[in-house]
Design an enzyme around this catalytic site. Structure first.
Site, PDB file in Angstrom:
ATOM      1  N   LYS A   1      34.188  68.152  21.781  1.00 42.24           N
ATOM      2  CA  LYS A   1      35.011  66.947  21.744  1.00 42.24           C
ATOM      3  C   LYS A   1      34.282  65.876  20.958  1.00 42.24           C
ATOM      4  CE  LYS A   1      37.492  63.761  24.806  1.00 42.24           C
ATOM      5  NZ  LYS A   1      37.703  63.341  26.218  1.00 42.24           N
TER       6      LYS A   1
ATOM      7  N   HIS B   1      35.231  62.587  20.463  1.00 36.65           N
ATOM      8  CA  HIS B   1      35.597  61.207  20.750  1.00 36.65           C
ATOM      9  C   HIS B   1      35.538  60.971  22.268  1.00 36.65           C
ATOM     10  CE1 HIS B   1      39.276  63.523  21.321  1.00 36.65           C
ATOM     11  NE2 HIS B   1      39.651  62.586  22.162  1.00 36.65           N
TER      12      HIS B   1
END
Length: 228
Positions: free
Chosen positions: A104, A106
């Site tokens: 991921k 963000h």
């Protein structure tokens, strides 16, 4: 055999996780039995499953660990259920961690891990459903060790799976769990083995689940694929 192991064997059958008949495995082998941990689908099943895993981890590794790592995807609910059960049964808070198939990029929880972020000084137990070839650890091990900032900073205490199928790993005469132990240097254990399953359902059972015919098929299977 400990009572929780007997109960776990019957629990797998009850949940239709462990089945007997004729199955084709990913390897192409024809097997008289099949295990699918994806068949645990209810809250009560996961609660009981977590307790069985917790008991097996406690028996095999004691309490000298901090983190339970469950490889995505099936390892995620296993790790979650087990850390809850461990707190309930033994009064120790264990953190859970899983990997992401895609990192991921963000948010506050960005990165390659889900849950607790493993760091130097942590002692980790890996939890999985079953391993036939030992291939999954080849992906899991480097993901855990990649979190180190110093060599040996993270200690893998061991690995626990539901069932030791007791069959030869590829290119070996030994079972996958034994191959993992030799290659990586930590013990790989199972809640129960197929020998335990046969003992409970055939030798001590009513032979309605493992019938005489299925027992013969199991014996023939292990003549071909049984680990030394």
């Amino acid at each position: 055999m400990e009572q929780y192991k007997k109960d776990f064997i019957n629990f797998m059958v009850e949940c239709k996780v462990l089945k007997f008949g004729s199955f084709t495995l990913k390897s192409g082998r024809k097997s008289p039995f099949f295990m699918n941990a994806g068949a645990y689908v209810t809250g009560s099943q996961l609660m009981r499953l977590g307790r069985y895993y917790a008991q097996a981890i406690h028996d095999n590794f004691g309490d000298d660990f901090d983190v339970l790592f469950g490889p995505a995807y099936k390892g995620i609910p296993l790790a979650t259920a087990c850390v809850i059960a461990y707190s309930e049964l033994y009064g120790k808070e264990i953190k859970y961690c899983s990997d992401r198939k895609e990192a991921k990029d963000h948010g506050a929880d960005k990165g390659s891990l889900l849950g607790y972020e493993i760091k130097d000084g942590d002692r980790v137990v890996i939890i999985e459903d079953v391993t036939t070839s030992g291939k999954s650890i080849e992906e899991t091990y480097p993901k855990i060790k990649a979190q180190e900032t110093i060599p040996g900073g993270i200690k893998i205490v061991g690995e626990i799976v539901s069932l030791n199928r007791m069959e030869k790993a590829p290119d070996s005469t030994k079972a996958a769990l034994d191959v993992i132990t030799e290659k990586y240097g930590f013990p790989a254990k199972a809640i129960v083995s197929m020998a335990d399953v046969v003992e409970e359902l055939y030798i001590n059972g009513n032979k309605k689940i493992i019938t005489e015919d299925i027992k013969k098929e199991i014996d023939e299977y292990y003549k071909l694929y049984g680990a030394s």
